[in-house]
Each structure stands twice: as C-alpha cells, then as structure tokens.
Design an enzyme around this catalytic site. Sequence first.
Site, PDB file in Angstrom:
ATOM      1  N   TYR A  13       0.806  -1.223   0.000  1.00 49.27           N
ATOM      2  CA  TYR A  13       0.000   0.000   0.000  1.00 49.27           C
ATOM      3  C   TYR A  13       0.839   1.273   0.000  1.00 49.27           C
ATOM      4  CZ  TYR A  13      -3.547  -3.354   1.421  1.00 49.27           C
ATOM      5  OH  TYR A  13      -4.384  -4.431   1.475  1.00 49.27           O
ATOM      6  N   HIS A  18      -4.629   5.999  -1.079  1.00 53.10           N
ATOM      7  CA  HIS A  18      -5.143   5.961   0.297  1.00 53.10           C
ATOM      8  C   HIS A  18      -4.038   6.235   1.322  1.00 53.10           C
ATOM      9  CE1 HIS A  18      -9.025   5.389   1.949  1.00 53.10           C
ATOM     10  NE2 HIS A  18      -8.968   4.115   2.290  1.00 53.10           N
ATOM     11  N   PHE A  59      -5.426  -1.191  10.015  1.00 55.41           N
ATOM     12  CA  PHE A  59      -5.856  -0.786   8.688  1.00 55.41           C
ATOM     13  C   PHE A  59      -6.730   0.454   8.836  1.00 55.41           C
ATOM     14  CE2 PHE A  59      -4.070  -4.800   7.636  1.00 55.41           C
ATOM     15  CZ  PHE A  59      -3.573  -4.602   6.362  1.00 55.41           C
ATOM     16  N   ASN A  61      -9.700   1.438   8.399  1.00 58.10           N
ATOM     17  CA  ASN A  61     -11.018   1.408   9.039  1.00 58.10           C
ATOM     18  C   ASN A  61     -10.954   1.364  10.558  1.00 58.10           C
ATOM     19  OD1 ASN A  61     -11.529   1.073   6.356  1.00 58.10           O
ATOM     20  ND2 ASN A  61     -12.653  -0.834   6.557  1.00 58.10           N
ATOM     21  N   ASN A 105     -13.700   5.800   5.690  1.00 62.23           N
ATOM     22  CA  ASN A 105     -13.736   4.916   6.857  1.00 62.23           C
ATOM     23  C   ASN A 105     -12.699   5.261   7.926  1.00 62.23           C
ATOM     24  OD1 ASN A 105     -15.963   3.417   6.041  1.00 62.23           O
ATOM     25  ND2 ASN A 105     -14.696   2.110   4.748  1.00 62.23           N
TER      26      ASN A 105
END
Length: 184
Positions: A13, A18, A59, A61, A105
């Site tokens: 990632y 994000h 993560f 969220n 989120n």
Amino acid sequence: MLIVGLGNPGANYERTRHNIGFMVIDELVKKQNAQKISSSFDGTLFKFSNHFLLKPLTFMNLSGSAIRDVKQFYKIDEVVVIHDDLDLPFGTLRFKKGGGHGGHNGLRSTDEHISKEYIRVRMGIGKPEHKGEVASYVLSNFTKDEQAHLDEFITFTCKAIEALLTNTLEDVSSKYTIKNFPLK
C-alpha cells in the site's frame, strides 16, 4: 499537537492514493528530524519539540483507536488528521475543523473514537470514473502524471502542517488552500 497521517500498513500500500497521509508523515519525520518514541498504540509514534506524529498501523477502518490511545496517554488537546479525499481533484489541498466523514472509513473510525472536533487536512486524490470502483481506485497507485507532482504536493502539504504549529487554522487555510496542484 498530535498530527496523524491515515493510511494502510504494508509495502503493498506504500505509494497508493489511500496512503497519502502516511507519505506526509514520512516527509515530516525527515524534515523535523523527529525521533521514533514508540511502536505501541497500534501505530508508529514520532516526536519533535512538543509535537507528535502518528502512523496508525491498524488498517484504515480501525485507525481511530490508535489516535484515541495516543491522545489520552499524552493528554493532547489538538489533533490534526491528514487524509486522502475523493471529492477533491488531485493536487487540491483544503483544511476543515469538524464535519462529517464523507464516507471515509478512517475518518469514521476517528470520529467514533475522539469526536468530530479535530482539524482535517484534505488532500485531493480525484475520483474513479465509475462509483463502483472506489475501493480499487484508492488502493491503486497514482498515475504517471500525478506521480510527477506528488512529491511537490507532499512537500507543500508539509509546509502547511508546519505553519499550523504556530498559526491559526484560518490563517493557514487562507495561505495554503490550493486547487489543482502544481501552482502556476
């Protein structure tokens, strides 16, 4: 002040849309010569002067719990959260205190754990052509054109964050709010 960059942990990632919040924290760590002080709190925590930089290692969220834990442990009043924003074109930088999560989120989790009363640094990443592609879009890498300006956008955002350390949100917002980076 606690400055948080939202993102997802792991090499897969690292340079995704994000993770732009993580990218800003990484740059601030370098620029401020911040020292790593903890890997507890479900995140990596750095300190410079009387300020803290946090990359939650949950993560996206679940990032609110790490923010709450650091905020409570160090008795921090002011929190700044740097995050990607689909509703803004790539290269747009905006500032806001409070408000809704807009479907993000990471912000939803933060709101649930510390309230909505924190400063948001909204970094525009653009949006996918079709609504159903949001998840894959935010987890994808920037385009070549975006990558050509990404480091400059991150550096500019760091300057804005540094200005927040000694100036009001209104002053920083009027000086650093931009649309469609790079500046001409």
